[in-house]
Design an enzyme around this catalytic site. Structure first.
Site, PDB file in Angstrom:
ATOM      1  N   ASP A  12       0.831  -1.198   0.000  1.00 57.21           N
ATOM      2  CA  ASP A  12       0.000   0.000   0.000  1.00 57.21           C
ATOM      3  C   ASP A  12       0.871   1.254   0.000  1.00 57.21           C
ATOM      4  OD1 ASP A  12      -2.375   1.427   0.027  1.00 57.21           O
ATOM      5  OD2 ASP A  12      -2.546   1.385   2.206  1.00 57.21           O
ATOM      6  N   ASN A  61      -9.903  -3.302  -6.452  1.00 59.39           N
ATOM      7  CA  ASN A  61      -9.114  -2.334  -7.228  1.00 59.39           C
ATOM      8  C   ASN A  61      -9.651  -2.109  -8.644  1.00 59.39           C
ATOM      9  OD1 ASN A  61      -5.887  -3.282  -5.784  1.00 59.39           O
ATOM     10  ND2 ASN A  61      -7.360  -1.730  -5.136  1.00 59.39           N
ATOM     11  N   TRP A  62     -10.461  -3.045  -9.131  1.00 58.22           N
ATOM     12  CA  TRP A  62     -11.000  -2.887 -10.487  1.00 58.22           C
ATOM     13  C   TRP A  62     -11.952  -1.698 -10.598  1.00 58.22           C
ATOM     14  CZ3 TRP A  62      -8.923  -5.888 -14.220  1.00 58.22           C
ATOM     15  CH2 TRP A  62      -8.275  -7.066 -13.819  1.00 58.22           C
TER      16      TRP A  62
END
Length: 232
Positions: A12, A61-62
């Site tokens: 991250d 995340n898509w």
């Protein structure tokens, strides 16, 4: 210093790292693919870690900007060609967890190729979590168990934990003793929900592109300190 057999990292802070430097957010991902992964894998191997799991793309995340997703796919193509070749030359065995079916076929094929090419390497096993989510993994595991055993059989008998674990993406790997999240956030975000049951958690404000060998060693030393204190 006692070194954990398996360390898992939530990668991250890439976008924030780039923004802090006045760069486009996507360049933080580029930094990780071209430099960061090599750095942390090399450090883990030097320290004697046997398994290193790196969360590279979550199921959520898509939902990001399509331009960012397109750039990420370009980076994955680069990673599973040029960058993974370097890992192979260093004796790294490459594996993945997550649902790869959402990726374009050429990426799936490239991943499968490098998993096969590196299968006999023994220096360290690096597991890339790709389109991975803890809840998604558990749902897929239940579906696999139902298909394997049959719904009627699954409904009428008690499924032991060790048996169920064989349907998880991580069936071939030990659970991580240490989970690290750089990037200032203090949560797991669904990472390795089943496997993290007894994991020690380590959070740091350091952004992932700056998470180098020294930071990894600092996390391991903190794990050792906790274990010593627990043993008193």
């Amino acid at each position: 210093m006692n070194v954990p057999q398996h360390i898992a990292i939530i990668m991250d802070g890439n976008r924030r790292w780039a923004k802090e430097r006045g760069m486009e957010a996507s360049l933080g991902h580029k930094q990780m693919v071209e430099e960061g992964i090599k750095e942390v894998v090399g450090a883990a191997k030097k320290l004697g870690v046997k398994y290193l799991t790196l969360w590279a793309l979550s199921t959520e995340n898509w939902d990001r900007d399509p331009r960012e997703i397109k750039f990420l796919m370009k980076l994955f193509r680069q990673m599973f060609s040029k960058e993974v070749k370097k890992l192979h030359e260093e004796g790294v065995r490459v594996r993945t967890i997550g649902d790869l079916s959402r990726f374009d076929q050429d990426i799936q094929d490239s991943v499968a190729e490098w998993v096969e090419k590196t299968k006999d390497n023994q220096e360290i096993t690096v597991i890339f979590a790709l389109n991975y989510g803890g809840r998604d993994e558990l749902l897929r595991a239940v579906q696999k168990a139902a298909q394997d055993l049959g719904q009627d059989e699954l409904a009428k008998r008690k499924l032991e934990q060790a048996e169920f674990a064989q349907y998880l993406d991580t069936a071939d790997f030990p659970d991580p003793e240490l989970i690290i999240r750089p990037g200032k956030e203090v949560r797991l975000s669904g990472y390795l929900l089943w496997q993290s049951n007894y994991s020690e958690l380590y959070f740091t404000d350091v952004m992932m592109p700056d998470f180098d060998g020294a930071e990894l060693e600092k996390a391991i030393k903190e794990l050792n300190r906790r274990q010593r204190n627990f043993g008193k």
